[in-house]
Design an enzyme around this catalytic site. Sequence first.
Site, PDB file in Angstrom:
ATOM      1  N   LYS A  53       1.708  -2.276   0.287  1.00 41.29           N
ATOM      2  CA  LYS A  53       2.287  -3.613   0.349  1.00 41.29           C
ATOM      3  C   LYS A  53       3.274  -3.822  -0.799  1.00 41.29           C
ATOM      4  CE  LYS A  53      -1.742  -5.519   2.789  1.00 41.29           C
ATOM      5  NZ  LYS A  53      -2.719  -6.635   2.882  1.00 41.29           N
ATOM      6  N   TYR A 102       0.716  -8.400  12.223  1.00 42.08           N
ATOM      7  CA  TYR A 102      -0.438  -9.223  11.853  1.00 42.08           C
ATOM      8  C   TYR A 102      -0.783 -10.254  12.937  1.00 42.08           C
ATOM      9  CZ  TYR A 102      -0.938  -7.388   7.084  1.00 42.08           C
ATOM     10  OH  TYR A 102      -1.182  -6.595   5.989  1.00 42.08           O
ATOM     11  N   PHE A 139      -4.100 -18.590   6.490  1.00 41.59           N
ATOM     12  CA  PHE A 139      -3.329 -17.807   5.529  1.00 41.59           C
ATOM     13  C   PHE A 139      -2.188 -17.008   6.160  1.00 41.59           C
ATOM     14  CE2 PHE A 139      -7.082 -15.233   6.736  1.00 41.59           C
ATOM     15  CZ  PHE A 139      -6.478 -14.057   7.159  1.00 41.59           C
ATOM     16  N   ARG A 162     -10.261   3.471   5.122  1.00 38.96           N
ATOM     17  CA  ARG A 162     -10.876   2.155   4.857  1.00 38.96           C
ATOM     18  C   ARG A 162     -11.839   2.266   3.672  1.00 38.96           C
ATOM     19  NH1 ARG A 162      -8.689  -2.467   7.344  1.00 38.96           N
ATOM     20  NH2 ARG A 162     -10.657  -3.446   6.760  1.00 38.96           N
ATOM     21  N   THR A 219     -11.596  -6.052   1.594  1.00 40.25           N
ATOM     22  CA  THR A 219     -10.347  -6.821   1.681  1.00 40.25           C
ATOM     23  C   THR A 219     -10.039  -7.595   0.391  1.00 40.25           C
ATOM     24  OG1 THR A 219     -10.684  -7.069   4.058  1.00 40.25           O
ATOM     25  CG2 THR A 219      -9.154  -8.611   3.010  1.00 40.25           C
ATOM     26  N   ARG A 267      -8.341  -0.912  -3.961  1.00 36.71           N
ATOM     27  CA  ARG A 267      -8.296  -2.355  -4.225  1.00 36.71           C
ATOM     28  C   ARG A 267      -9.203  -2.721  -5.395  1.00 36.71           C
ATOM     29  NH1 ARG A 267      -8.719  -3.982   2.180  1.00 36.71           N
ATOM     30  NH2 ARG A 267      -6.481  -4.271   2.617  1.00 36.71           N
ATOM     31  N   ASN A 308      -3.357  -7.384  -2.154  1.00 32.46           N
ATOM     32  CA  ASN A 308      -4.416  -6.372  -2.182  1.00 32.46           C
ATOM     33  C   ASN A 308      -3.897  -4.970  -1.894  1.00 32.46           C
ATOM     34  OD1 ASN A 308      -3.997  -6.626   0.525  1.00 32.46           O
ATOM     35  ND2 ASN A 308      -6.117  -7.110   1.068  1.00 32.46           N
ATOM     36  N   HIS A 324      -2.524  -1.771   3.305  1.00 31.66           N
ATOM     37  CA  HIS A 324      -3.041  -2.023   4.645  1.00 31.66           C
ATOM     38  C   HIS A 324      -3.478  -0.696   5.247  1.00 31.66           C
ATOM     39  CE1 HIS A 324      -3.336  -3.200   8.859  1.00 31.66           C
ATOM     40  NE2 HIS A 324      -2.716  -2.056   9.107  1.00 31.66           N
ATOM     41  N   GLU A 373      -0.460   0.272  15.859  1.00 28.62           N
ATOM     42  CA  GLU A 373       0.366   0.117  14.665  1.00 28.62           C
ATOM     43  C   GLU A 373       1.307   1.314  14.474  1.00 28.62           C
ATOM     44  OE1 GLU A 373      -2.644  -0.699  11.692  1.00 28.62           O
ATOM     45  OE2 GLU A 373      -3.096  -2.657  12.580  1.00 28.62           O
TER      46      GLU A 373
HETATM   47  P1  IDP Z   1      -7.866  -5.908   5.876  1.00 25.32           P
HETATM   48  O1  IDP Z   1      -6.477  -5.792   5.275  1.00 25.32           O
HETATM   49  O2  IDP Z   1      -8.916  -5.456   4.903  1.00 25.32           O
HETATM   50  O3  IDP Z   1      -7.982  -5.250   7.219  1.00 25.32           O
HETATM   51  P2  IDP Z   1      -7.833  -8.450   7.303  1.00 25.32           P
HETATM   52  O4  IDP Z   1      -9.021  -9.321   7.497  1.00 25.32           O
HETATM   53  O5  IDP Z   1      -7.308  -7.710   8.478  1.00 25.32           O
HETATM   54  O6  IDP Z   1      -8.152  -7.474   6.071  1.00 25.32           O
HETATM   55  O7  IDP Z   1      -6.681  -9.402   6.717  1.00 25.32           O
HETATM   56  C1  IDP Z   1      -5.338  -8.939   6.658  1.00 25.32           C
HETATM   57  C2  IDP Z   1      -4.746  -9.321   5.312  1.00 25.32           C
HETATM   58  O8  IDP Z   1      -4.664 -10.752   5.223  1.00 25.32           O
HETATM   59  C3  IDP Z   1      -5.592  -8.908   4.098  1.00 25.32           C
HETATM   60  O9  IDP Z   1      -5.323  -7.583   3.701  1.00 25.32           O
HETATM   61  C4  IDP Z   1      -5.179  -9.916   3.062  1.00 25.32           C
HETATM   62  O10 IDP Z   1      -3.957  -9.529   2.423  1.00 25.32           O
HETATM   63  C5  IDP Z   1      -4.904 -11.160   3.888  1.00 25.32           C
HETATM   64  N1  IDP Z   1      -6.086 -12.052   3.880  1.00 25.32           N
HETATM   65  C6  IDP Z   1      -7.276 -11.863   4.522  1.00 25.32           C
HETATM   66  N2  IDP Z   1      -8.110 -12.894   4.329  1.00 25.32           N
HETATM   67  C7  IDP Z   1      -7.441 -13.762   3.535  1.00 25.32           C
HETATM   68  C8  IDP Z   1      -7.783 -15.055   2.977  1.00 25.32           C
HETATM   69  O11 IDP Z   1      -8.884 -15.587   3.164  1.00 25.32           O
HETATM   70  N3  IDP Z   1      -6.811 -15.651   2.207  1.00 25.32           N
HETATM   71  C9  IDP Z   1      -5.581 -15.086   1.979  1.00 25.32           C
HETATM   72  N4  IDP Z   1      -5.234 -13.881   2.492  1.00 25.32           N
HETATM   73  C10 IDP Z   1      -6.149 -13.230   3.258  1.00 25.32           C
HETATM   74 MG    MG Z   2      -7.072  -5.724   9.015  1.00 23.93          MG
END
Ligand code: IDP
Ligand code: MG
Length: 134
Positions: free
Chosen positions: A9, A49, A57, A85, A91, A102, A112, A115, A126
Site C-alpha cells: 500500500k 475493494y 470506512f 495472510r 488486519t 503488520r 496497514n 493487501h 484480483e
Molecule cells: P484485510 O486487508 O486484512 O483483508 P479487510 O477486512 O478486507 O482486511 O479490510 C480491507 C482494508 O480496509 C484493511 O486492510 C484496512 O486497510 C481497511 N479497514 C478494515 N477495517 C477497517 C476499519 O474498521 N476502519 C478503517 N479501515 C479499515
Molecule cells: Mg480483505
Amino acid sequence: MDKTFIMLKPDAVRRKLAGEIIGRIEAKNLSITNMEMGVLPRPRAEEHYGEHSDKPFFGELVDFITSGPVLRMQVEGPKAVEVMRTLMGATDPAASAPGTIRGDLGIEITENLIHGSDSSLSAERELSLFFGND
Ligand code: IDP
Ligand code: MG
C-alpha cells in the site's frame, strides 16, 4: 503452485519499506512472478475493494489506497494465499502479532502496509483485475 495477489500500500512505498517486505516474502521461499508499480485509478480501487463499498470506512480506504504509488505483485508457492495472510498478520496492526509484517511495521488500521487475497477465489478475481490472468 498456488497464486495470490499482493499489494504494498502507499504507506509501505512512502516509508521505503518495499525492500523489507519483499525480503520477507522471498525469505519465506515464495516466488514473485509479476510486479507493477503505479497509482491506482480510483475506479479500479473501488472495484478492488467492492466488497467493502457499504462499510463506513470505504471512502477513507479508497482515498488512502489511491494516495500514492502501490506495488502490485503476483506471488506463487505452496498455499500462497494462506502463507501470505500468515506473514501479513491481522488486519489491525495494533493487534497483529510481532513477527508479522503488520505487527512489526504498522500501528494504524488504514495504514496497514499490505493487501493480500483472502481466498483462492479472491486471488483469481484480483489477479485477473490487475494482471489480466488467473
Ligand atoms: P484485510 O486487508 O486484512 O483483508 P479487510 O477486512 O478486507 O482486511 O479490510 C480491507 C482494508 O480496509 C484493511 O486492510 C484496512 O486497510 C481497511 N479497514 C478494515 N477495517 C477497517 C476499519 O474498521 N476502519 C478503517 N479501515 C479499515
Ligand atoms: Mg480483505
